[in-house]
Design an enzyme around this catalytic site. Structure first.
Site, PDB file in Angstrom:
ATOM      1  N   SER A   1       0.860  -1.182   0.000  1.00  0.00           N
ATOM      2  CA  SER A   1       0.000   0.000   0.000  1.00  0.00           C
ATOM      3  C   SER A   1       0.893   1.227   0.000  1.00  0.00           C
ATOM      4  CB  SER A   1      -0.952  -0.001   1.199  1.00  0.00           C
ATOM      5  OG  SER A   1      -0.258  -0.179   2.417  1.00  0.00           O
TER       6      SER A   1
ATOM      7  N   GLU B   1       1.047   5.625   0.628  1.00  0.00           N
ATOM      8  CA  GLU B   1       0.425   6.798   1.233  1.00  0.00           C
ATOM      9  C   GLU B   1       0.870   8.073   0.530  1.00  0.00           C
ATOM     10  OE1 GLU B   1       0.073   6.946   5.530  1.00  0.00           O
ATOM     11  OE2 GLU B   1       1.009   8.932   5.490  1.00  0.00           O
TER      12      GLU B   1
ATOM     13  N   ASP C   1      -2.943  15.421  15.104  1.00  0.00           N
ATOM     14  CA  ASP C   1      -2.224  16.427  15.889  1.00  0.00           C
ATOM     15  C   ASP C   1      -3.064  17.688  16.001  1.00  0.00           C
ATOM     16  OD1 ASP C   1       0.071  14.771  16.120  1.00  0.00           O
ATOM     17  OD2 ASP C   1       0.657  15.349  14.076  1.00  0.00           O
TER      18      ASP C   1
ATOM     19  N   PHE D   1      11.479  14.916   9.990  1.00  0.00           N
ATOM     20  CA  PHE D   1      10.298  14.074  10.186  1.00  0.00           C
ATOM     21  C   PHE D   1      10.482  13.159  11.400  1.00  0.00           C
ATOM     22  CE2 PHE D   1       9.483  14.076   5.310  1.00  0.00           C
ATOM     23  CZ  PHE D   1       8.877  15.306   5.404  1.00  0.00           C
TER      24      PHE D   1
ATOM     25  N   HIS E   1       3.774  -0.855   3.839  1.00  0.00           N
ATOM     26  CA  HIS E   1       3.052   0.376   3.544  1.00  0.00           C
ATOM     27  C   HIS E   1       4.087   1.478   3.351  1.00  0.00           C
ATOM     28  CE1 HIS E   1      -0.267   3.308   3.711  1.00  0.00           C
ATOM     29  NE2 HIS E   1       0.528   4.050   4.467  1.00  0.00           N
TER      30      HIS E   1
END
Length: 285
Positions: free
Chosen positions: A10, A12, A104, A211, A261
């Site tokens: 998958s 994102e 968040d 990140f 993913h």
């Protein structure tokens, strides 16, 4: 590797806000659709700050590729009526999967909203829509950065799965032992849903470091120091990063991870190289 045991893939994406990003995204997702993923997912800003962008991206990806595309849905700073309307909108447009997250807090907002945690969101979605949606939740092998401690984080994860989640995707990590320890702990608590490792390709050290600091993902010291040593040599950074992440993915798959993913950052090249070098292209066709 036969189709029967081929790992699920998958990918994102985030909804582009610039015209250039919007024009470039279809080329990226169409290329990744050729890898026969189980689904795509599209992120969602806290408090619904990218809600329209998210839905447009989901709609376009589904239409253009036929790949099941899941919007992320965060509950922080949102009330139940907002989420109820959004769920109805998604059902109306044939969306079958949602990635359900706490999210968040947007800067400047004081209230957390009616649904405090992801487990509350999962429970609310099930109350409102029954089994219409396949629900995916987040997992944190290295502990959520805002958790009291690892034990409490395990408790929160188990609670949201028991509320009705069908599978989980992890925050990205570079230490496979962290993933296996997390899976062993929650399996011992009776959690049997698939827990898919989240994979971050390494293409830019500055962005990766930023990140990772934000989300609590540990970059192993030896990896960090090697990336630092390359300085502005982007070709060496990408080559070394590809080697590190390919090895990580292979270890995870060899030890039973149900799939991968990929956090694409709206780029196709690094992901397609990883899938090819892991010999997953042929396994899935």
């Amino acid at each position: 590797m036969s189709d029967a045991c081929a790992p699920e893939l998958s990918f994102e994406f985030f909804p582009p806000r610039t015209e250039a990003g919007q024009e470039r995204l279809p080329e990226v997702y169409k290329r990744l659709a050729e890898l026969n993923p189980r689904f795509f997912s599209v992120t969602f800003g806290a408090g619904g700050t990218t809600r329209d962008f998210t839905f447009d991206a989901v709609k376009n990806m589904s239409r253009d590729t036929g790949v099941c595309t899941a919007p992320h849905l965060s509950c922080v700073a949102s009330d139940k009526e907002d989420i109820r309307r959004l769920l109805a909108h998604y059902r109306e447009h044939g969306i079958k999967r949602i990635v359900a997250l706490r999210g968040d807090m947007p800067s400047g907002m004081m209230g957390i909203g009616e649904l405090r945690y992801a487990r509350n969101l999962v429970d609310f979605i099930r109350e409102e829509t029954g089994d219409h949606f396949d629900l995916t939740v987040a997992a944190y092998p290295e502990c959520h950065p805002q958790a009291q401690n690892f034990e409490r984080d395990i408790d929160h994860f188990v609670d949201k799965v028991r509320a009705g989640a069908d599978m989980a995707i992890t925050q990205y990590f570079f230490n496979p032992d962290a993933y296996h320890h997390f899976v062993d702990r929650v399996r011992a608590r009776g959690v049997d849903v698939p827990i898919v490792p989240g994979i971050m390709p390494i293409t830019n050290y500055t962005k990766l470091a930023r990140f990772s600091e934000m989300c609590g993902a540990e970059i192993p010291r030896w990896v960090r120091r090697q990336l630092e040593a390359y300085g502005d040599d982007s070709e060496s950074i990408q080559a070394f990063g590809h080697e590190v992440v390919t090895r990580l993915c292979q270890q995870l798959l060899d030890q039973g991870a149900p799939g991968l993913h990929f956090y694409t950052l709206n780029q196709a090249e690094a992901c397609t190289r990883l899938v090819a070098d892991l010999s997953l292209e042929n396994a899935r066709h």
